[in-house]
Design a protein around this motif. Structure first.
Motif, PDB file in Angstrom:
ATOM      1  N   TRP A 193      43.807  43.640  42.059  1.00  0.00           N
ATOM      2  CA  TRP A 193      44.452  44.880  42.488  1.00  0.00           C
ATOM      3  C   TRP A 193      43.858  45.400  43.791  1.00  0.00           C
ATOM      4  O   TRP A 193      44.564  45.884  44.656  1.00  0.00           O
ATOM      5  CB  TRP A 193      44.296  45.917  41.378  1.00  0.00           C
ATOM      6  CG  TRP A 193      45.061  47.182  41.611  1.00  0.00           C
ATOM      7  CD1 TRP A 193      44.629  48.291  42.282  1.00  0.00           C
ATOM      8  CD2 TRP A 193      46.376  47.468  41.182  1.00  0.00           C
ATOM      9  NE1 TRP A 193      45.593  49.255  42.276  1.00  0.00           N
ATOM     10  CE2 TRP A 193      46.687  48.772  41.607  1.00  0.00           C
ATOM     11  CE3 TRP A 193      47.331  46.759  40.447  1.00  0.00           C
ATOM     12  CZ2 TRP A 193      47.910  49.377  41.338  1.00  0.00           C
ATOM     13  CZ3 TRP A 193      48.541  47.365  40.179  1.00  0.00           C
ATOM     14  CH2 TRP A 193      48.816  48.651  40.633  1.00  0.00           C
ATOM     15  N   ARG A 194      42.556  45.274  43.931  1.00  0.00           N
ATOM     16  CA  ARG A 194      41.888  45.923  45.060  1.00  0.00           C
ATOM     17  C   ARG A 194      41.469  44.988  46.195  1.00  0.00           C
ATOM     18  O   ARG A 194      40.931  45.444  47.200  1.00  0.00           O
ATOM     19  CB  ARG A 194      40.670  46.688  44.565  1.00  0.00           C
ATOM     20  CG  ARG A 194      39.523  45.778  44.126  1.00  0.00           C
ATOM     21  CD  ARG A 194      38.369  46.569  43.621  1.00  0.00           C
ATOM     22  NE  ARG A 194      37.176  45.741  43.595  1.00  0.00           N
ATOM     23  CZ  ARG A 194      36.015  46.161  43.177  1.00  0.00           C
ATOM     24  NH1 ARG A 194      35.872  47.391  42.752  1.00  0.00           N
ATOM     25  NH2 ARG A 194      34.991  45.356  43.189  1.00  0.00           N
ATOM     26  N   TYR A 195      41.707  43.694  46.054  1.00  0.00           N
ATOM     27  CA  TYR A 195      41.137  42.772  47.044  1.00  0.00           C
ATOM     28  C   TYR A 195      41.575  43.060  48.473  1.00  0.00           C
ATOM     29  O   TYR A 195      40.805  42.875  49.410  1.00  0.00           O
ATOM     30  CB  TYR A 195      41.399  41.309  46.674  1.00  0.00           C
ATOM     31  CG  TYR A 195      42.747  40.763  47.086  1.00  0.00           C
ATOM     32  CD1 TYR A 195      42.907  40.123  48.315  1.00  0.00           C
ATOM     33  CD2 TYR A 195      43.851  40.890  46.256  1.00  0.00           C
ATOM     34  CE1 TYR A 195      44.142  39.619  48.705  1.00  0.00           C
ATOM     35  CE2 TYR A 195      45.082  40.390  46.636  1.00  0.00           C
ATOM     36  CZ  TYR A 195      45.229  39.761  47.857  1.00  0.00           C
ATOM     37  OH  TYR A 195      46.446  39.277  48.231  1.00  0.00           O
ATOM     38  N   GLU A 196      42.786  43.533  48.687  1.00  0.00           N
ATOM     39  CA  GLU A 196      43.247  43.800  50.050  1.00  0.00           C
ATOM     40  C   GLU A 196      42.568  45.023  50.663  1.00  0.00           C
ATOM     41  O   GLU A 196      42.414  45.100  51.873  1.00  0.00           O
ATOM     42  CB  GLU A 196      44.762  43.994  50.080  1.00  0.00           C
ATOM     43  CG  GLU A 196      45.504  42.713  49.766  1.00  0.00           C
ATOM     44  CD  GLU A 196      47.003  42.916  49.736  1.00  0.00           C
ATOM     45  OE1 GLU A 196      47.692  42.204  50.468  1.00  0.00           O
ATOM     46  OE2 GLU A 196      47.479  43.790  48.975  1.00  0.00           O
ATOM     47  N   GLN A 197      42.155  45.962  49.827  1.00  0.00           N
ATOM     48  CA  GLN A 197      41.502  47.160  50.331  1.00  0.00           C
ATOM     49  C   GLN A 197      39.995  47.033  50.421  1.00  0.00           C
ATOM     50  O   GLN A 197      39.347  47.834  51.066  1.00  0.00           O
ATOM     51  CB  GLN A 197      41.815  48.377  49.428  1.00  0.00           C
ATOM     52  CG  GLN A 197      43.231  48.862  49.504  1.00  0.00           C
ATOM     53  CD  GLN A 197      44.201  48.006  48.717  1.00  0.00           C
ATOM     54  OE1 GLN A 197      43.856  47.487  47.665  1.00  0.00           O
ATOM     55  NE2 GLN A 197      45.403  47.824  49.237  1.00  0.00           N
ATOM     56  N   LYS A 198      39.445  46.048  49.758  1.00  0.00           N
ATOM     57  CA  LYS A 198      37.996  46.009  49.662  1.00  0.00           C
ATOM     58  C   LYS A 198      37.416  44.697  50.158  1.00  0.00           C
ATOM     59  O   LYS A 198      37.212  44.521  51.342  1.00  0.00           O
ATOM     60  CB  LYS A 198      37.569  46.287  48.217  1.00  0.00           C
ATOM     61  CG  LYS A 198      36.142  46.699  48.123  1.00  0.00           C
ATOM     62  CD  LYS A 198      35.797  47.214  46.761  1.00  0.00           C
ATOM     63  CE  LYS A 198      34.329  47.548  46.769  1.00  0.00           C
ATOM     64  NZ  LYS A 198      33.650  47.100  45.625  1.00  0.00           N
ATOM     65  N   GLU A 225      35.533  37.927  48.537  1.00  0.00           N
ATOM     66  CA  GLU A 225      34.597  38.152  47.431  1.00  0.00           C
ATOM     67  C   GLU A 225      35.321  38.658  46.194  1.00  0.00           C
ATOM     68  O   GLU A 225      35.038  38.212  45.081  1.00  0.00           O
ATOM     69  CB  GLU A 225      33.501  39.132  47.836  1.00  0.00           C
ATOM     70  CG  GLU A 225      32.423  39.242  46.777  1.00  0.00           C
ATOM     71  CD  GLU A 225      31.221  40.033  47.231  1.00  0.00           C
ATOM     72  OE1 GLU A 225      30.942  41.067  46.607  1.00  0.00           O
ATOM     73  OE2 GLU A 225      30.581  39.617  48.216  1.00  0.00           O
ATOM     74  N   ASP A 226      36.266  39.579  46.343  1.00  0.00           N
ATOM     75  CA  ASP A 226      36.993  40.067  45.171  1.00  0.00           C
ATOM     76  C   ASP A 226      37.875  38.993  44.550  1.00  0.00           C
ATOM     77  O   ASP A 226      37.985  38.904  43.326  1.00  0.00           O
ATOM     78  CB  ASP A 226      37.824  41.301  45.523  1.00  0.00           C
ATOM     79  CG  ASP A 226      37.005  42.582  45.477  1.00  0.00           C
ATOM     80  OD1 ASP A 226      35.794  42.515  45.170  1.00  0.00           O
ATOM     81  OD2 ASP A 226      37.574  43.652  45.744  1.00  0.00           O
ATOM     82  N   VAL A 227      38.492  38.154  45.348  1.00  0.00           N
ATOM     83  CA  VAL A 227      39.286  37.050  44.814  1.00  0.00           C
ATOM     84  C   VAL A 227      38.360  36.066  44.090  1.00  0.00           C
ATOM     85  O   VAL A 227      38.694  35.568  43.009  1.00  0.00           O
ATOM     86  CB  VAL A 227      40.110  36.354  45.916  1.00  0.00           C
ATOM     87  CG1 VAL A 227      40.753  35.075  45.393  1.00  0.00           C
ATOM     88  CG2 VAL A 227      41.172  37.301  46.456  1.00  0.00           C
ATOM     89  N   ALA A 228      37.192  35.816  44.640  1.00  0.00           N
ATOM     90  CA  ALA A 228      36.222  34.936  43.988  1.00  0.00           C
ATOM     91  C   ALA A 228      35.750  35.532  42.660  1.00  0.00           C
ATOM     92  O   ALA A 228      35.571  34.808  41.678  1.00  0.00           O
ATOM     93  CB  ALA A 228      35.030  34.676  44.914  1.00  0.00           C
ATOM     94  N   LYS A 229      35.565  36.851  42.624  1.00  0.00           N
ATOM     95  CA  LYS A 229      35.180  37.501  41.365  1.00  0.00           C
ATOM     96  C   LYS A 229      36.290  37.363  40.328  1.00  0.00           C
ATOM     97  O   LYS A 229      36.024  37.092  39.153  1.00  0.00           O
ATOM     98  CB  LYS A 229      34.837  38.965  41.603  1.00  0.00           C
ATOM     99  CG  LYS A 229      33.512  39.153  42.323  1.00  0.00           C
ATOM    100  CD  LYS A 229      33.235  40.619  42.576  1.00  0.00           C
ATOM    101  CE  LYS A 229      31.923  40.811  43.316  1.00  0.00           C
ATOM    102  NZ  LYS A 229      31.624  42.226  43.560  1.00  0.00           N
ATOM    103  N   ALA A 230      37.539  37.548  40.758  1.00  0.00           N
ATOM    104  CA  ALA A 230      38.664  37.366  39.844  1.00  0.00           C
ATOM    105  C   ALA A 230      38.677  35.934  39.308  1.00  0.00           C
ATOM    106  O   ALA A 230      38.883  35.712  38.109  1.00  0.00           O
ATOM    107  CB  ALA A 230      39.981  37.695  40.539  1.00  0.00           C
ATOM    108  N   GLN A 231      38.433  34.965  40.178  1.00  0.00           N
ATOM    109  CA  GLN A 231      38.392  33.562  39.745  1.00  0.00           C
ATOM    110  C   GLN A 231      37.277  33.334  38.723  1.00  0.00           C
ATOM    111  O   GLN A 231      37.458  32.577  37.767  1.00  0.00           O
ATOM    112  CB  GLN A 231      38.185  32.634  40.939  1.00  0.00           C
ATOM    113  CG  GLN A 231      39.410  32.493  41.811  1.00  0.00           C
ATOM    114  CD  GLN A 231      39.147  31.618  43.020  1.00  0.00           C
ATOM    115  OE1 GLN A 231      38.110  31.723  43.667  1.00  0.00           O
ATOM    116  NE2 GLN A 231      40.093  30.757  43.335  1.00  0.00           N
TER     117      GLN A 231
END
Length: 87
Positions: A46-51, A55-61
């Motif tokens: 949800w937030r990867y584009e704003q943050k 790293e956020d995509v990797a955390k989701a993975q």
């Protein structure tokens, strides 16, 4: 534990003898923990584009991998239980 990184093993979650994700897992049913993992996947996507983009995509993975493992282990245990009882 070696190899600290912000995605799969952040230092601030591994300062104790047990990682917080393992303590969370131990406190929940399989279904509750799967829901927890799903919620974290949604949060990071949800937030990867704003943050944090990468790293956020990797955390989701990382949470997707954990969810896959959780579901696989649960399915294996359920299969063994059903077939060992002749059901």
């Amino acid at each position: 534990m070696s190899g600290f990184n912000n995605v799969s093993s952040p230092r601030h979650y591994t300062d104790c003898d047990i990682e917080s994700i393992d303590a969370i897992r131990a406190s929940m049913t399989h279904e509750a923990f799967a829901g927890y993992l799903k919620g974290n996947i949604i949060k990071y996507m949800w937030r990867y584009e704003q943050k944090g983009y990468i790293e956020d995509v990797a955390k989701a993975q990382e949470y997707i991998k954990r969810l896959h493992t959780e579901l696989s282990e649960f399915n294996d245990q359920t299969y063994e239980r059903i077939h060992s009882n002749g059901v």
